[in-house]
Design a protein around this motif. Sequence first.
Motif, PDB file in Angstrom:
ATOM      1  N   GLN A  59      -8.220  37.484 -11.102  1.00 33.97           N
ATOM      2  CA  GLN A  59      -9.234  37.121 -12.087  1.00 33.97           C
ATOM      3  C   GLN A  59      -8.467  36.821 -13.366  1.00 33.97           C
ATOM      4  O   GLN A  59      -7.691  37.653 -13.847  1.00 33.97           O
ATOM      5  CB  GLN A  59     -10.220  38.254 -12.323  1.00 33.97           C
ATOM      6  N   ILE A  60      -8.673  35.632 -13.912  1.00 33.93           N
ATOM      7  CA  ILE A  60      -7.976  35.186 -15.110  1.00 33.93           C
ATOM      8  C   ILE A  60      -9.033  34.924 -16.181  1.00 33.93           C
ATOM      9  O   ILE A  60      -9.988  34.178 -15.939  1.00 33.93           O
ATOM     10  CB  ILE A  60      -7.160  33.910 -14.839  1.00 33.93           C
ATOM     11  N   THR A  61      -8.865  35.555 -17.324  1.00 34.20           N
ATOM     12  CA  THR A  61      -9.827  35.412 -18.413  1.00 34.20           C
ATOM     13  C   THR A  61      -9.099  34.948 -19.667  1.00 34.20           C
ATOM     14  O   THR A  61      -8.059  35.497 -20.023  1.00 34.20           O
ATOM     15  CB  THR A  61     -10.535  36.756 -18.691  1.00 34.20           C
ATOM     16  N   ALA A  62      -9.655  33.925 -20.304  1.00 36.42           N
ATOM     17  CA  ALA A  62      -9.083  33.400 -21.545  1.00 36.42           C
ATOM     18  C   ALA A  62     -10.190  33.228 -22.568  1.00 36.42           C
ATOM     19  O   ALA A  62     -11.317  32.874 -22.215  1.00 36.42           O
ATOM     20  CB  ALA A  62      -8.413  32.051 -21.286  1.00 36.42           C
ATOM     21  N   LEU A  88      -6.192  25.138 -13.461  1.00 31.58           N
ATOM     22  CA  LEU A  88      -6.876  25.864 -12.402  1.00 31.58           C
ATOM     23  C   LEU A  88      -8.282  25.288 -12.243  1.00 31.58           C
ATOM     24  O   LEU A  88      -8.936  24.916 -13.227  1.00 31.58           O
ATOM     25  CB  LEU A  88      -6.952  27.356 -12.732  1.00 31.58           C
ATOM     26  N   ILE A  89      -8.754  25.207 -11.012  1.00 25.88           N
ATOM     27  CA  ILE A  89     -10.082  24.656 -10.733  1.00 25.88           C
ATOM     28  C   ILE A  89     -11.134  25.487 -11.465  1.00 25.88           C
ATOM     29  O   ILE A  89     -11.121  26.713 -11.410  1.00 25.88           O
ATOM     30  CB  ILE A  89     -10.353  24.647  -9.218  1.00 25.88           C
ATOM     31  N   GLY A  90     -12.023  24.806 -12.165  1.00 29.87           N
ATOM     32  CA  GLY A  90     -13.111  25.473 -12.875  1.00 29.87           C
ATOM     33  C   GLY A  90     -12.716  26.147 -14.173  1.00 29.87           C
ATOM     34  O   GLY A  90     -13.490  26.914 -14.725  1.00 29.87           O
ATOM     35  N   SER A  91     -11.512  25.854 -14.691  1.00 26.13           N
ATOM     36  CA  SER A  91     -11.019  26.615 -15.844  1.00 26.13           C
ATOM     37  C   SER A  91     -11.191  25.921 -17.194  1.00 26.13           C
ATOM     38  O   SER A  91     -10.707  26.413 -18.194  1.00 26.13           O
ATOM     39  CB  SER A  91      -9.541  26.958 -15.647  1.00 26.13           C
ATOM     40  N   TYR A  92     -11.862  24.780 -17.248  1.00 29.14           N
ATOM     41  CA  TYR A  92     -12.058  24.106 -18.533  1.00 29.14           C
ATOM     42  C   TYR A  92     -13.144  24.814 -19.343  1.00 29.14           C
ATOM     43  O   TYR A  92     -14.170  25.236 -18.809  1.00 29.14           O
ATOM     44  CB  TYR A  92     -12.471  22.646 -18.312  1.00 29.14           C
ATOM     45  N   PHE A  93     -12.910  24.950 -20.645  1.00 26.89           N
ATOM     46  CA  PHE A  93     -13.911  25.482 -21.561  1.00 26.89           C
ATOM     47  C   PHE A  93     -13.722  24.813 -22.906  1.00 26.89           C
ATOM     48  O   PHE A  93     -12.646  24.341 -23.230  1.00 26.89           O
ATOM     49  CB  PHE A  93     -13.854  27.018 -21.656  1.00 26.89           C
ATOM     50  N   ASP A  94     -14.810  24.728 -23.691  1.00 28.74           N
ATOM     51  CA  ASP A  94     -14.712  23.962 -24.932  1.00 28.74           C
ATOM     52  C   ASP A  94     -15.338  24.697 -26.103  1.00 28.74           C
ATOM     53  O   ASP A  94     -16.034  25.685 -25.940  1.00 28.74           O
ATOM     54  CB  ASP A  94     -15.340  22.582 -24.775  1.00 28.74           C
ATOM     55  N   ILE A 104     -13.530  31.650 -20.773  1.00 24.79           N
ATOM     56  CA  ILE A 104     -13.940  31.506 -19.391  1.00 24.79           C
ATOM     57  C   ILE A 104     -13.210  32.540 -18.543  1.00 24.79           C
ATOM     58  O   ILE A 104     -12.127  32.999 -18.914  1.00 24.79           O
ATOM     59  CB  ILE A 104     -13.662  30.084 -18.875  1.00 24.79           C
ATOM     60  N   SER A 105     -13.807  32.893 -17.408  1.00 22.67           N
ATOM     61  CA  SER A 105     -13.154  33.709 -16.384  1.00 22.67           C
ATOM     62  C   SER A 105     -13.197  32.928 -15.083  1.00 22.67           C
ATOM     63  O   SER A 105     -14.245  32.378 -14.727  1.00 22.67           O
ATOM     64  CB  SER A 105     -13.872  35.045 -16.183  1.00 22.67           C
ATOM     65  N   VAL A 106     -12.072  32.865 -14.397  1.00 21.26           N
ATOM     66  CA  VAL A 106     -11.990  32.194 -13.105  1.00 21.26           C
ATOM     67  C   VAL A 106     -11.214  33.071 -12.138  1.00 21.26           C
ATOM     68  O   VAL A 106     -10.466  33.956 -12.560  1.00 21.26           O
ATOM     69  CB  VAL A 106     -11.318  30.799 -13.198  1.00 21.26           C
ATOM     70  N   GLN A 107     -11.391  32.818 -10.863  1.00 20.12           N
ATOM     71  CA  GLN A 107     -10.589  33.469  -9.838  1.00 20.12           C
ATOM     72  C   GLN A 107      -9.743  32.385  -9.177  1.00 20.12           C
ATOM     73  O   GLN A 107     -10.232  31.286  -8.905  1.00 20.12           O
ATOM     74  CB  GLN A 107     -11.454  34.159  -8.776  1.00 20.12           C
ATOM     75  N   ALA A 108      -8.485  32.715  -8.937  1.00 19.16           N
ATOM     76  CA  ALA A 108      -7.572  31.746  -8.322  1.00 19.16           C
ATOM     77  C   ALA A 108      -6.488  32.487  -7.564  1.00 19.16           C
ATOM     78  O   ALA A 108      -6.109  33.602  -7.940  1.00 19.16           O
ATOM     79  CB  ALA A 108      -6.943  30.855  -9.389  1.00 19.16           C
ATOM     80  N   SER A 136      -6.895  35.411 -26.474  1.00 16.12           N
ATOM     81  CA  SER A 136      -6.392  36.360 -25.482  1.00 16.12           C
ATOM     82  C   SER A 136      -6.329  35.687 -24.124  1.00 16.12           C
ATOM     83  O   SER A 136      -7.055  34.727 -23.851  1.00 16.12           O
ATOM     84  CB  SER A 136      -7.260  37.619 -25.412  1.00 16.12           C
ATOM     85  N   LEU A 137      -5.446  36.211 -23.293  1.00 12.74           N
ATOM     86  CA  LEU A 137      -5.314  35.768 -21.903  1.00 12.74           C
ATOM     87  C   LEU A 137      -4.990  36.994 -21.075  1.00 12.74           C
ATOM     88  O   LEU A 137      -4.066  37.750 -21.418  1.00 12.74           O
ATOM     89  CB  LEU A 137      -4.209  34.727 -21.771  1.00 12.74           C
ATOM     90  N   THR A 138      -5.772  37.229 -20.015  1.00 14.67           N
ATOM     91  CA  THR A 138      -5.502  38.359 -19.132  1.00 14.67           C
ATOM     92  C   THR A 138      -5.541  37.892 -17.683  1.00 14.67           C
ATOM     93  O   THR A 138      -6.283  36.983 -17.328  1.00 14.67           O
ATOM     94  CB  THR A 138      -6.533  39.506 -19.317  1.00 14.67           C
ATOM     95  N   VAL A 139      -4.692  38.513 -16.876  1.00 21.88           N
ATOM     96  CA  VAL A 139      -4.708  38.293 -15.432  1.00 21.88           C
ATOM     97  C   VAL A 139      -4.815  39.652 -14.762  1.00 21.88           C
ATOM     98  O   VAL A 139      -4.226  40.634 -15.218  1.00 21.88           O
ATOM     99  CB  VAL A 139      -3.445  37.531 -14.927  1.00 21.88           C
ATOM    100  N   HIS A 140      -5.590  39.703 -13.675  1.00 23.73           N
ATOM    101  CA  HIS A 140      -5.785  40.955 -12.959  1.00 23.73           C
ATOM    102  C   HIS A 140      -5.865  40.654 -11.477  1.00 23.73           C
ATOM    103  O   HIS A 140      -6.743  39.878 -11.053  1.00 23.73           O
ATOM    104  CB  HIS A 140      -7.060  41.652 -13.447  1.00 23.73           C
TER     105      HIS A 140
END
Length: 144
Positions: A59-62, A88-94, A104-108, A136-140
């Motif tokens: 799970q990646i959150t930015a 990453l697919i689905g990771s665009y945010f504006d 946004i939060s995405v899973q990849a 911020s940017l987090t990966v889990h």
Amino acid sequence: MRTRNVKPYAYGSFYKQDGAALPVVTGELVDFDIAGPSQNTRPDVVANRISIFKSGVYQITADVSVLLKDGQSVLFNINLCPNGTLPLIGSYFDATNMNTVTGISVQAYLNVGDQVGVFIADTFTPVGRPKYKRASLTVHLLDS
């Protein structure tokens, strides 16, 4: 106590704290200045990327706090390449309003050696240049 059925953790984070607002520049990564806790990852505040040391589904959150003037907008994505060629697919945010916290939060699935960063994909700036203050940017790791 650790048992054999417990999977190793993998997580990492970094942050840009309040301070001087930085200009939003198309084609660059969001700049971070504080590495957060990590295990089986390496947050690199010089490269503004988190390196992955354990393959699996993450799970990646930015998020980014953007300061805009009337008519400005910014498009971000979570990217595997510093030049923006592997979003990453689905990771665009504006961001499209005057002062916006966007994210946004995405899973990849990420492989050992992948590096994740927040890429500034595009800006629309009829007047002046937008800026950002916090990020911020987090990966889990969810499953390996």
